[in-house]
Design an enzyme around this catalytic site. Structure first.
Site, PDB file in Angstrom:
ATOM      1  N   GLN A 109       4.380 -16.380 -74.465  1.00 51.50           N
ATOM      2  CA  GLN A 109       4.720 -17.581 -75.237  1.00 51.50           C
ATOM      3  C   GLN A 109       6.192 -17.510 -75.641  1.00 51.50           C
ATOM      4  OE1 GLN A 109       1.332 -18.405 -78.307  1.00 51.50           O
ATOM      5  NE2 GLN A 109       1.197 -16.272 -77.744  1.00 51.50           N
ATOM      6  N   HIS A 127       6.152 -21.417 -72.922  1.00 50.89           N
ATOM      7  CA  HIS A 127       6.913 -22.257 -73.848  1.00 50.89           C
ATOM      8  C   HIS A 127       8.381 -22.407 -73.450  1.00 50.89           C
ATOM      9  CE1 HIS A 127       3.664 -21.487 -77.177  1.00 50.89           C
ATOM     10  NE2 HIS A 127       3.278 -22.374 -76.281  1.00 50.89           N
ATOM     11  N   CYS A 138      16.115 -36.619 -65.431  1.00 49.31           N
ATOM     12  CA  CYS A 138      15.694 -36.177 -64.088  1.00 49.31           C
ATOM     13  C   CYS A 138      15.097 -34.774 -64.082  1.00 49.31           C
ATOM     14  CB  CYS A 138      16.857 -36.280 -63.096  1.00 49.31           C
ATOM     15  SG  CYS A 138      18.117 -35.014 -63.304  1.00 49.31           S
ATOM     16  N   GLY A 196       0.895  -9.020 -79.941  1.00 50.32           N
ATOM     17  CA  GLY A 196       1.882  -9.605 -80.852  1.00 50.32           C
ATOM     18  C   GLY A 196       1.848 -11.112 -80.978  1.00 50.32           C
ATOM     19  N   SER A 198      -0.140 -14.431 -83.185  1.00 46.21           N
ATOM     20  CA  SER A 198      -1.094 -14.854 -84.211  1.00 46.21           C
ATOM     21  C   SER A 198      -2.218 -15.665 -83.576  1.00 46.21           C
ATOM     22  CB  SER A 198      -0.379 -15.692 -85.274  1.00 46.21           C
ATOM     23  OG  SER A 198       0.245 -16.806 -84.669  1.00 46.21           O
ATOM     24  N   ASN A 222      -1.858  -5.423 -82.349  1.00 41.95           N
ATOM     25  CA  ASN A 222      -1.193  -6.164 -83.422  1.00 41.95           C
ATOM     26  C   ASN A 222      -1.314  -5.336 -84.704  1.00 41.95           C
ATOM     27  OD1 ASN A 222      -0.500  -8.248 -85.411  1.00 41.95           O
ATOM     28  ND2 ASN A 222      -0.930  -9.733 -83.799  1.00 41.95           N
ATOM     29  N   GLU A 224      -1.479  -6.514 -87.564  1.00 40.36           N
ATOM     30  CA  GLU A 224      -2.261  -7.317 -88.519  1.00 40.36           C
ATOM     31  C   GLU A 224      -3.507  -7.878 -87.850  1.00 40.36           C
ATOM     32  OE1 GLU A 224      -1.120  -7.816 -91.626  1.00 40.36           O
ATOM     33  OE2 GLU A 224       0.848  -6.896 -91.290  1.00 40.36           O
ATOM     34  N   ALA A 240       3.620  -2.975 -81.024  1.00 33.49           N
ATOM     35  CA  ALA A 240       3.622  -3.023 -79.553  1.00 33.49           C
ATOM     36  C   ALA A 240       4.522  -1.943 -78.939  1.00 33.49           C
ATOM     37  CB  ALA A 240       4.086  -4.401 -79.102  1.00 33.49           C
TER      38      ALA A 240
END
Ligand code: BJW
Length: 252
Positions: A109, A127, A138, A196, A198, A222, A224, A240
């Site tokens: 992402q 993303h 264009c 990593g 959410s 992660n 968390e 990580a």
């Protein structure tokens, strides 16, 4: 790795040793040790000039104030350009370029380009990429090194319309080919490693869910707990850059 849950980590290592088709799905947390702020949980990229990033990084803001959007992304690119890949990015690249697995697909992402810088190939960037500009008319894509810093918004070399940062903002559709490929690979992998993120942003957050639904084992890395934690098979609580080198590169 004092804060890591060792038992889960050992289980993850055993699963990895029997996996052939691996999909690694990354988010902002993989770049934390490179010094790139995350978006949520006090990571630092959440607010700029008093404006929340959800407002700045939105389809509406492109319509309303394109020069401001450029300022925001020029600032972010400045931060990212000074950063280098960390042990986490390198571990993924090393595993991808080795024969440890039959296949290692990398879906990110992140827009920071640090997976490429670490040596990963065929990265599916859901993303977009902060180092690129895209024409509003264009769709011509150009690297900002070619476009330069002088003109904002930059002018397209093909059709002379304005260009925008090549990133996917809130309320915008993701590149269909990239998303379809990521979903197909998620459905076909036997191990999905989620690093990593959410996992709150749709539609990227469907990737681990698709993998799980189609029978893959899902491991989360992660420090968390996340929205995903309750539904994964193993949750390794750690950074990580610390966990990935031992997990991906060294075999049991
Ligand atoms: C560590 C660590 C360490 C820390 N090691 N880990 C209501 C419900 C459901 C959906 C919606 C809704 N309202 C709106 C929506 C849709 C919306 C959405 O999902 N919003 C949610 C937030 C609610 N999605 C969209 O708008 C998407 N488009 C869309 O839906 O289109 C529909 C459409 C179809 C057809 C036509 C038109 C439209 C587009 C989403 C694009 C997201 N873009 C952003 C910004 C990019 C540009 C920029 O950089 O500014 O992408 S948002 C931002 O979040 C960025 C990230 O890629 C993305 C995900 O964040 P990520 O990576 O998970 O980071 P964090 O900060 O959230 O988490 C970091 C994690 O790392 C944490 O868990 C830490 O613990 C961890 N961590 N250190 C490992 N060392």
């Amino acid at each position: 790795m004092e804060s890591m849950n060792q038992e889960e980590f050992e289980r993850a290592k055993i699963i990895l040793s029997g996996s052939k088709k691996v999909l690694v799905f990354t988010g902002a947390g993989i770049s934390t040790e490179s010094g790139v702020p995350t978006f949520r949980g006090g990571g630092g990229a959440g607010v700029w000039r008093g404006m929340p990033f959800e407002q700045l990084s939105s389809a509406e803001m492109i319509e309303r104030d394109l020069p401001l959007v450029w300022e925001w992304f020029d600032y972010r690119r400045g931060v990212v350009s000074e950063r280098e890949p960390n042990h986490g990015h390198f571990a993924i690249a090393k595993a991808q370029n080795s024969d440890r697995f039959e296949e290692l697909i990398l879906v990110t992402q992140n827009i920071d380009g640090l997976h490429h810088a670490a040596g990963s190939h065929d990265v599916i960037e859901l993303h977009g990429n902060i180092h690129q500009a895209r024409c509003l008319s264009c769709e011509n894509l150009q690297y900002l090194t070619e476009v330069g810093e002088d003109e904002r918004p930059p002018v397209c070399s093909e059709c002379f319309d304005s260009m925008r940062p090549n990133v996917v903002l809130f309320g915008e559709a993701l590149d269909e080919d990239a998303l379809l490929k990521a979903y197909e690979k998620a459905a076909a992998c036997d191990l999905c490693i989620v690093v990593g993120t959410s996992a709150v942003v749709y539609p990227a957050n469907m990737i681990p869910k698709i993998a799980k639904r189609e029978g893959a084992f899902v491991i989360e890395i992660n420090p968390e707990e996340t929205e995903l934690t309750a539904s994964v098979d193993i949750s390794v609580r750690g950074n990580a850059a610390e966990v990935l080198p031992t997990l991906l590169v060294k075999e049991v």
